[in-house]
Write an enzyme that holds these catalytic residues in place. Structure first.
Site, short mmCIF file in Angstrom:
data_model
loop_
_atom_site.label_atom_id
_atom_site.label_comp_id
_atom_site.label_asym_id
_atom_site.label_seq_id
_atom_site.Cartn_x
_atom_site.Cartn_y
_atom_site.Cartn_z
CG LEU A 16 34.00 47.38 -29.04
CD1 LEU A 16 35.43 47.59 -28.90
CD2 LEU A 16 33.18 48.51 -28.73
CE LYS A 66 33.36 33.47 -31.29
NZ LYS A 66 34.74 33.93 -30.84
CG ASN A 87 35.42 34.22 -36.03
OD1 ASN A 87 35.60 33.81 -37.27
ND2 ASN A 87 36.13 35.17 -35.51
CG ASP A 102 38.14 34.48 -32.60
OD1 ASP A 102 38.02 35.49 -32.80
OD2 ASP A 102 37.39 33.72 -31.79
CB ALA A 128 40.65 24.98 -21.47
CB ALA A 131 39.25 32.86 -26.73
N GLY A 247 42.86 42.99 -25.56
CA GLY A 247 42.30 42.18 -26.36
C GLY A 247 41.61 43.23 -27.63
#
Ligand code: NAP
Length: 288
Positions: A16, A66, A87, A102, A128, A131, A247
């Site tokens: 997005l 990442k 990121n 993040d 874990a 994120a 989210g």
């Protein structure tokens, strides 16, 4: 000449970011194009080299790069270093600097969207991966009482716990389907899903890691997944009369900080959120 910035990852079909970042550049009438840079591993080094040219403001970085990207950058911001992942790439005096936004996106959602009071709260973090690590580090100095990190691969939860040896916070690891998770979930004030369970097209869309009877009505349930907007976990949370958030606000807030790092301008959050929501709606309607 039009300046450029974009998202680096693979695959990128459902991102997005192009929609809501372009909306922010357009809001300020900036001659900048936000691109989708689907990049294979063998193309990564060349793509990063290109970013050094003046017309590039930087980039967003997503799965699977990442961590790998860090070795290619000139400077890593201390927060990104602690989280072990980048990121966002921005520039400082021509140098490529890696950031991690993040954690900021996660915290901003809790504070500005949900006005969550951290003091003495019990938190259950499911997952874990990257994120989850960002969430755990962001929560570590907020005055919460206890953080339980539960993951399918318990060793990964233990690794994150071991990164907090010098703080007072009670931080423990658990398997995700262990009997005690029910007890921990029922007493949690904040439950976060930072696994990919529940994501559209993942084969787990109908799966919820917790059922309504394991969720307290006083809890806030935060699912980092945003597609579908109401995941199976959030449906269970609603059945338990708990507050919910998906989210999307986190995605917008992390992107808003990226925008600020690239331009120095205040991100137009409402405009970005609206553009993100529109793009999400067209995805969920099957038109992308
Ligand atoms: P990641 O590093 O690949 O971690 C994936 C996590 O999901 C791991 O904890 C993994 O457990 C768990 N998992 C995957 N499949 C599972 C299954 N079948 N059963 C149980 N656990 C499973 O990914 P990430 O970057 O942390 O992302 C995690 C989620 O957060 C994704 O849905 C992503 O879209 C979302 N996210 C959202 C935002 C936002 O802004 N809203 C930002 C970042 C990430 P194992 O360790 O056992 O494999």
């Amino acid at each position: 000449m039009t300046d450029m910035v974009g998202i680096l990852g693979n695959p990128l079909n459902h991102s997005l970011s192009p929609a809501f970042q372009q909306a922010a550049f357009d809001y300020y009438n900036l001659d900048v194009r936000y691109m989708t840079w689907q990049t294979t591993k063998s193309e990564l080094t060349q793509k990063i080299r290109e970013l050094s040219a003046d017309r590039y403001l930087g980039a967003n970085v997503t799965i699977p790069y990442k961590e790998d990207i860090m070795a290619h950058l000139d400077i890593i911001d201390p927060k990104a270093l602690r989280m072990g992942a980048v990121n966002t790439i921005a520039k400082s005096k021509g140098a490529l600097v890696g950031h991690n936004t993040d954690g900021y996106g996660f915290l901003s959602t809790l504070t500005s969207q949900k006005e969550f009071d951290f003091e003495d709260r019990q938190v259950l973090l499911l997952g874990a991966g990257g994120a989850a690590r960002a969430a755990a580090h962001s929560l570590s100095d907020k005055g919460i009482k206890r953080l339980t990190i539960a993951n399918r691969t318990i060793e990964k939860a233990q690794t994150i716990c071991s990164e907090f040896s010098d703080i007072e916070l009670q931080i423990v690891s658990s398997g995700i389907s262990e009997p005690e998770i029910s007890e921990i979930a029922r007493s949690a004030d904040l439950i976060i899903n930072a696994t990919s369970i529940g994501m559209k097209h993942s084969g787990t869309e109908e799966v919820s890691l917790l059922s309504a009877d394991q969720i307290s009505p006083k809890a806030l349930v935060f699912d980092m997944v945003y597609n579908p907007p109401i995941t199976s976990l959030l449906r269970e949370a609603r059945r338990a009369n708990a507050r919910i958030v998906n989210g999307l606000p986190m995605l917008i807030h992390q992107g808003a900080l990226s925008f600020k790092l690239w331009t120095g301008l205040n991100p137009p959050i409402e405009i970005m959120h609206k553009a993100g929501l529109n793009a999400l709606n067209s995805t969920t309607n099957g038109s992308i």
